[in-house]
Design an enzyme around this catalytic site. Structure first.
Site, PDB file in Angstrom:
ATOM      1  CE1 TYR A 279      -0.033  -6.457  -1.192  1.00  0.00           C
ATOM      2  CE2 TYR A 279       2.524  -6.251  -0.544  1.00  0.00           C
ATOM      3  CZ  TYR A 279       1.546  -6.011  -1.347  1.00  0.00           C
ATOM      4  OH  TYR A 279       1.707  -5.594  -2.727  1.00  0.00           O
ATOM      5  CE1 TYR A 327       0.275   6.465   5.200  1.00  0.00           C
ATOM      6  CE2 TYR A 327       1.486   4.428   4.621  1.00  0.00           C
ATOM      7  CZ  TYR A 327       1.312   5.656   4.895  1.00  0.00           C
ATOM      8  OH  TYR A 327       2.597   6.604   5.034  1.00  0.00           O
TER       9      TYR A 327
END
Length: 382
Positions: A279, A327
């Site tokens: 993350y 992304y």
């Protein structure tokens, strides 16, 4: 918990609206469309779903809202909300529920339209009353504190942090679905607008829309479904604080505990891991997590990321879809890290495909608060 290792598998994944959703879409629309893609992927029907795991920055009772919208009547519902790591947490909870016979097919799902709505982070997180008078920019100020402390204590440089963003962009350039694919250099990161020193806007994650879904079932049932199963080998959760002013050490996260628990359950070590999906809400995150999960010593994360190891062609592929930095990042990113790990292990990642049988997914929630680690593999045993 070692008896849970390899007993459940991810059998379907789906995404929708990553980047910018269809105009007029709601978060529940993205949830429904991502669920439909995951069901088709797995070869299952909506009527097969009897376990629901979800969290939301939009809905106070997301389990009820999602079930009603989808038209499912789950036997087991879990709306654990620990920030962006919630969905990595849900995977472990789903495995336990399946093993206990509380459900047979578990849906883990999330949707957000924060870019379409306002272009700003959508969060129900309340600020600490002890921090609010100082007017921090939640959450970037909190991560900037951790970055500044790591730089002071270990000599980590802004250039090393920038290398994390550059590596993520290089992976994104191999991913046609990535939101940001234009060229990015270390100098670009350093010269971009300062948001909260030492973090510039390119050290910070994207603000996008996106929906993601995963389906899990028992290893036995998974063997008869459409796609190759991806087994949950190990899972660990930990949190030590909520607000940054209560973080025991700004350079050490609870990933130390979540990672240790996940590796112990799986019977694996960092040396067994072929790729990592971490993350990366901010560039300091992968540096801290690589250290805390045991891929390098404390204080050596900066050198590791600057060496090229985490970029395409490196020895330790990290965030192969482009991550939250390039992304997508629809408020909470953890489910998209899981989806990418599954696609990699199934050999479906196209130009960004890496070799490997074991993937580590690590979720982060709050302000380096909740840490959740999952180990996934192509075989139920190692």
């Amino acid at each position: 918990m070692s008896e849970l290792s390899g007993r459940t598998a991810v059998v379907g994944v789906g995404e929708d609206g990553v980047g910018l959703a269809v105009p007029g879409s709601t978060p529940l629309d993205l949830v429904a469309r991502a669920t439909r893609v995951a069901l088709e992927d797995a070869g299952l029907a909506l009527s097969d779903v009897d376990g629901l795991f979800t969290a939301s920055a939009y809905y106070q009772l997301p389990g009820l809202d999602v079930a009603e919208y989808l038209g499912v009547r789950p036997r087991h519902t879990d709306s654990t909300a620990v920030g962006g790591s919630s969905f990595v947490s849900h995977v472990g909870h789903a495995a336990a529920a399946i093993a206990a016979g509380q459900c047979d097919v578990a849906l883990v799902v999330y949707g957000s339209t924060q870019r379409s709505d306002s272009g700003r982070l959508v969060s129900q997180s309340e600020g600490s009353p002890h921090e609010r008078p100082y007017r921090p920019r939640y959450p970037v100020t909190m991560y900037a504190l951790a970055a500044a402390r790591h730089m002071h204590q270990y000599g980590t440089t802004r250039e090393q942090l920038a290398a994390v963003a550059v590596a993520a962009r290089q992976w994104a350039q191999l991913n046609p679905a990535a939101f940001a694919r234009d060229a990015l250099t270390v100098d670009d990161v350093l010269s971009s607008r300062m948001v909260s020193s030492p973090l510039t806007v390119r050290d910070c994650c994207l603000v996008t829309d996106g929906g993601g879904a995963l389906l899990l079932t028992s290893a036995e049932r998974a063997a008869d479904l459409r796609r190759p199963p991806v087994y949950l080998l190990g899972h660990g959760e930990a949190h030590w604080h909520r607000s940054i002013t209560h973080m025991p050490d700004l350079t050490v996260t609870a990933a130390v505990d979540s990672g240790r628990r996940a590796f112990a359950q799986a019977g694996l070590t960092p040396a067994d891991v072929d790729l990592l999906e971490l993350y990366d809400a901010f560039t300091i995150n992968p540096v801290l997590f690589l250290e805390d999960l045991g891929f390098c010593a404390k204080g050596e994360g900066g050198d590791l990321v600057a060496s090229g190891a985490i970029a395409p062609g490196g020895r330790l592929p990290v965030n192969t879809n482009g991550g939250g930095l390039s992304y997508c990042h629809p408020g909470m990113y953890g489910i998209f890290a899981l989806v990418e790990a599954v696609r990699q292990l199934r050999g479906e990642a196209g130009d960004r495909q890496v070799r490997g049988d074991v993937a580590l997914v690590h979720g982060n929630g709050g302000v380096l608060s909740s840490q959740v680690t999952a180990l996934l593999g192509t075989s139920p045993t190692r």
